[in-house]
Design a protein around this motif. Structure first.
Motif, short mmCIF file in Angstrom:
data_model
loop_
_atom_site.label_atom_id
_atom_site.label_comp_id
_atom_site.label_asym_id
_atom_site.label_seq_id
_atom_site.Cartn_x
_atom_site.Cartn_y
_atom_site.Cartn_z
N THR A 70 0.86 12.30 6.92
CA THR A 70 0.00 12.71 8.71
C THR A 70 0.86 11.99 9.33
OG1 THR A 70 -0.17 10.07 8.08
CG2 THR A 70 -2.24 11.03 7.31
N HIS B 150 5.08 4.88 8.76
CA HIS B 150 4.17 5.88 8.64
C HIS B 150 4.02 6.70 7.55
CE1 HIS B 150 7.08 9.00 9.89
NE2 HIS B 150 6.99 7.80 10.92
N ALA B 151 2.72 7.53 7.22
CA ALA B 151 3.22 8.03 6.10
C ALA B 151 3.60 9.79 6.49
CB ALA B 151 1.94 8.37 5.53
N ASP C 34 5.59 7.83 -1.02
CA ASP C 34 5.55 8.14 0.66
C ASP C 34 6.57 7.44 1.10
OD1 ASP C 34 4.60 6.85 3.27
OD2 ASP C 34 3.87 6.09 2.03
N GLU D 4 0.77 9.57 11.29
CA GLU D 4 0.41 8.62 11.79
C GLU D 4 0.68 7.13 12.18
OE1 GLU D 4 -2.82 9.59 13.62
OE2 GLU D 4 -1.58 11.64 14.00
N GLY D 5 1.50 6.97 11.72
CA GLY D 5 1.35 5.13 11.14
C GLY D 5 0.16 4.41 12.24
N VAL D 6 -1.02 4.43 11.58
CA VAL D 6 -1.95 3.82 11.78
C VAL D 6 -2.34 2.91 11.16
CG1 VAL D 6 -4.49 4.31 12.27
CG2 VAL D 6 -3.18 5.56 12.75
N VAL D 7 -2.63 3.29 9.59
CA VAL D 7 -3.76 2.41 8.42
C VAL D 7 -3.16 0.43 7.90
CG1 VAL D 7 -3.41 2.64 5.76
CG2 VAL D 7 -3.85 4.28 6.83
N THR E 116 -7.71 12.44 -0.06
CA THR E 116 -8.16 10.95 0.81
C THR E 116 -8.11 11.57 2.05
OG1 THR E 116 -5.94 10.68 -0.74
CG2 THR E 116 -5.72 9.71 1.30
N VAL F 172 -5.26 4.45 -2.23
CA VAL F 172 -6.24 4.97 -2.17
C VAL F 172 -6.53 6.59 -2.05
CG1 VAL F 172 -8.07 5.24 0.29
CG2 VAL F 172 -7.36 3.19 -0.18
N CYS G 7 1.07 -1.48 -0.23
CA CYS G 7 0.34 -0.09 0.23
C CYS G 7 0.75 1.17 0.48
CB CYS G 7 -0.51 0.09 1.42
SG CYS G 7 -1.87 -1.80 1.31
N ILE G 8 0.95 1.57 -1.48
CA ILE G 8 1.98 3.38 -1.29
C ILE G 8 1.06 4.62 -0.64
CG2 ILE G 8 2.66 1.99 -2.35
CD1 ILE G 8 2.56 3.21 -5.06
N LYS G 9 2.01 5.33 -0.60
CA LYS G 9 0.48 7.00 -0.50
C LYS G 9 1.42 8.23 -1.48
CE LYS G 9 -2.08 10.18 2.38
NZ LYS G 9 -2.22 10.43 4.10
N PHE H 232 3.12 -2.41 4.15
CA PHE H 232 2.99 -0.59 4.45
C PHE H 232 3.76 -0.53 4.61
CE2 PHE H 232 -2.11 -0.99 4.65
CZ PHE H 232 -2.15 -2.35 4.90
N GLY H 233 4.09 1.07 4.39
CA GLY H 233 4.75 2.03 5.71
C GLY H 233 5.24 2.42 6.59
#
Ligand SMILES: Cc1cc2nc3c(=O)[nH]c(=O)nc-3n(C[C@H](O)[C@H](O)[C@H](O)COP(=O)(O)OP(=O)(O)OC[C@H]3O[C@@H](n4cnc5c(N)ncnc54)[C@H](O)[C@@H]3O)c2cc1C
Ligand SMILES: Nc1ncnc2c1ncn2[C@@H]1O[C@H](COP(=O)(O)O)[C@@H](O)[C@H]1O
Lengths: 329, 250
Positions: free
Chosen positions: B123, B119-120, B36, B125-128, B91, B63, B6-8, B116-117
């Motif tokens: 954000t 965190h992005a 990211d 945040e480190g949530v997704v 987003t 997304v 998953c990339i942002k 996933f990373g």
């Protein structure tokens, strides 16, 4: 009246500093709401509940002690399930934890399990009714974002050292609870814990950080950084990505955008140019000292005090002078 | 092995940010966007795994609005096989809302590993990633600094503050990638040409209702200008004095 559930993290049976900060914030939020209770959940091997006194001292009314041999290392699935079960059985307005290696993992698990809103790495929060206003640094600390969050309970993980821990003397009532799922059934099992460098504080806790960059020229010259850290006595050692990519230091020592974010009382940058990605991790340090042979280096723009010179000469001299100052000469 | 990453799409980290007139977003004029950082490490990890195994598939997902297609193409130019855009008008900041869209897609995806990373960049945040794992009810390692998959099982290292833990986990799994594992490769010219013909599927994102929204953004205060104390070892005595009497940190 808002009750707050806090996860007070431990490593082995040792309470982590961010745990007292989380309890202290829980107390502040409960008091600000007109007097709710703070419930601090602590999980670890038998003996962990001894830490209840400390949690009471920082404002916990109730300590929920989860003691189990399987919790001697970080049993993420079991702990998340236990906190979530507790959250479901009580009326909590917020769940507070640290934005640490543990909290970074548990926060999103709780949000998903409880279908609760979550904000990580917060530096400020205010609860009003069913909404909350939260501050969080984004864009690698370059933008302060104010967020509005609706829904209850809210999951909040706090940036270490951002809130401080204030004593609010209570004698906490201790309640023993069982893990909601057996740690042994976890899909993620800890096979080994590797302890870090002997006797030095972690980057997050150290009041002084001495960090080295490529200007040190060779890995063996990091001895100069180590010696200066030893002279301060309470210092941790950090590095730039140039240095960790070279393998001179482990990646865990890296400070910056993709490394650790630090905010010590004193940050000494040795042979560091001050790239924007490095500054992202340390520019909120209270006092910054830079030693660099290039007087145009960007690090001098953020440094309170700079010395233009060769680190191989200046650092040993500084080490000696700090030692003497410490001894009161 | 079938691996998803998953990339942002996020602003370049060299950007000097300004806040736009609304007060609640950055001014995007002149800002360069790219994949990211941590997600780009995750893409590299996935490509290396596939190369080592000599078989398998790597799929990237993003997304967001159509601008994410550029980022998805970039991943394909690095060597990723195909891409999925989960289309949304914008987003959301809320990581759980994004995780819901990704989890909905993954329920039928049949991936062994979802990367996933940590965190992005935007954000921070480190949530997704971890939230997606929990929604899917699969194993999750958050912020891995080493990762290996062998014999249908995974092992990873995670940095703790001042220590590290080694873990083993079952598949399928979500792993979020920390510093220290990999640096992303640059797309080759051949890769860029090939990417133009690789499949990019777009479908509507089933986002959750965002409950975390941005009220405003502000730049942190500048540090007061510092000063050069002096040159060479001769300046050391003065520096120590300043640390004692002015900064009071010694
Ligand atoms: C996506 C991304 C993420 C990144 N994340 C990070 C991060 O988290 N942390 C990080 O640090 N970097 C990060 N970087 C890298 C960053 O851009 C810089 O490359 C890095 O910080 C430079 O490290 P440095 O200062 O040690 O080396 P250099 O930039 O090479 O600087 C060395 C300095 O030493 C000085 N010097 C040389 N010899 C001497 C001497 N004898 N005496 C005194 N001074 C001397 C030079 O004048 C120079 O200023 C990231 C980059 C990207 C693209
Ligand atoms: N809109 C998105 N589309 C795809 N992946 C995303 C998106 N947002 C975040 N991610 C992934 O989740 C990681 C963590 O993001 P965050 O939780 O926002 O810090 C990123 O490094 C990406 O791998």
């Amino acid at each position: 009246m808002a009750n707050i559930l806090v996860f007070a993290e431990t490593r082995g049976v040792v309470l982590r500093k961010v745990a007292t900060e989380a309890v202290s914030l829980g107390r502040r939020l409960a008091d600000a709401s007109g007097g709710g209770e703070v419930h601090a959940l602590i999980a670890g091997p038998p003996g962990t509940a001894q830490k209840s006194d400390v949690l009471g001292r920082f404002g916990a009314d109730v300590v929920l002690a989860v003691e189990h041999q399987g919790l001697a290392t970080f049993a993420r699935e079991s702990i998340a399930a236990t906190i979530a079960a507790r959250a479901k059985s009580g009326e909590y307005r917020a769940i507070v934890l640290g934005f640490s290696a543990q909290g970074r993992d548990l926060g999103p698990r709780l949000a998903a399990k409880l279908d609760a809103p979550l904000v990580s790495d917060i530096i400020d929060v205010e609860l009003t009714g069913d909404s909350a206003t939260v501050k969080h640094p984004g864009y690698a600390n370059k933008v302060i974002i104010t967020l509005v969050v609706t829904g209850s309970p809210i999951v909040l993980s706090i940036r270490p050292s951002a809130f401080g821990a204030a004593e609010a003397l209570r004698t906490a009532r201790v309640e023993s609870i069982a893990p909601a799922i057996d740690p042994a059934t976890s899909r993620v099992k800890v096979t080994q814990v590797i302890e870090g460098s002997k006797g030095r504080p972690d980057l997050a806790d150290a009041p002084v950080i001495v960090a080295g960059g490529r200007g040190l020229k060779a890995p063996e010259n990091f001895k100069l950084v180590e010696d200066l850290a030893d002279a301060f006595g309470n210092a941790a050692v950090g590095a730039t990505r140039a240095v960790t990519d070279e393998g001179w230091r482990p990646h865990a020592d890296q400070i910056g955008q993709t490394g650790r974010q630090v905010s010590p009382q004193l940050y000494v940058a040795v042979g560091i140019s001050g790239a924007i990605q490095h500054l992202a991790g340390m520019r909120t340090s209270k006092t910054i000292v830079a030693i660099n042979k290039d007087k145009e280096a960007p690090i001098f723009k953020v440094a309170d005090y700079g010395i233009v010179g060769d680190v191989l000469e200046v650092v040993p001299a500084l080490t000696k002078a700090v030692r003497e100052a410490k001894q009161g000469h | 092995m079938k691996i998803a990453v998953c990339i942002k799409r996020t602003p370049d980290s060299e950007t000097r940010f300004r806040i736009n007139a609304s007060g609640s977003a950055i001014d995007e004029s002149g800002v360069k966007f790219d994949m990211d950082d941590f997600a780009s490490y995750a893409v590299e990890v996935a490509l290396q795994m596939k190369e080592k195994a000599g078989s398998g598939e790597v799929v990237v997902l993003a997304v967001g609005p159509d601008t994410v297609q550029e980022t998805l193409r970039k991943a394909m130019s690095m060597g990723v096989d195909r891409a999925i855009q989960l289309k949304a008008d914008a987003t959301p900041f809320d990581g759980l809302a994004i995780a819901k869209a990704l989890a909905a897609e993954f329920r039928t995806g049949g991936f062994d590993l979802m990367l996933f990373g940590k965190h992005a960049f935007d954000t921070s945040e480190g949530v997704v990633g971890t939230a997606t794992a929990e929604l899917l009810d699969v194993a999750c390692v958050t912020a891995a600094s080493k990762l290996e998959i062998a014999n249908g099982k995974g092992s990873a290292r995670r940095e703790l503050e001042g220590a590290a833990e080694m873990v083993e986990f079952s598949l399928p799994a979500v792993v979020t990638i920390d510093e220290g594992i990999a640096r992303p490769r640059y797309p080759s010219l051949k890769g860029i040409m090939a990417a133009k013909k690789k499949p990019l599927e777009s479908k509507p994102a089933q986002l959750g209702t965002p409950r975390v929204t941005v009220k405003n953004m502000a730049l942190p205060p500048d540090r007061p200008p510092g000063r050069i104390v002096g040159e060479g070892t001769g300046a050391v005595a003065e520096l120590v004095k300043l640390l004692q009497t002015e900064a009071k940190v010694l």
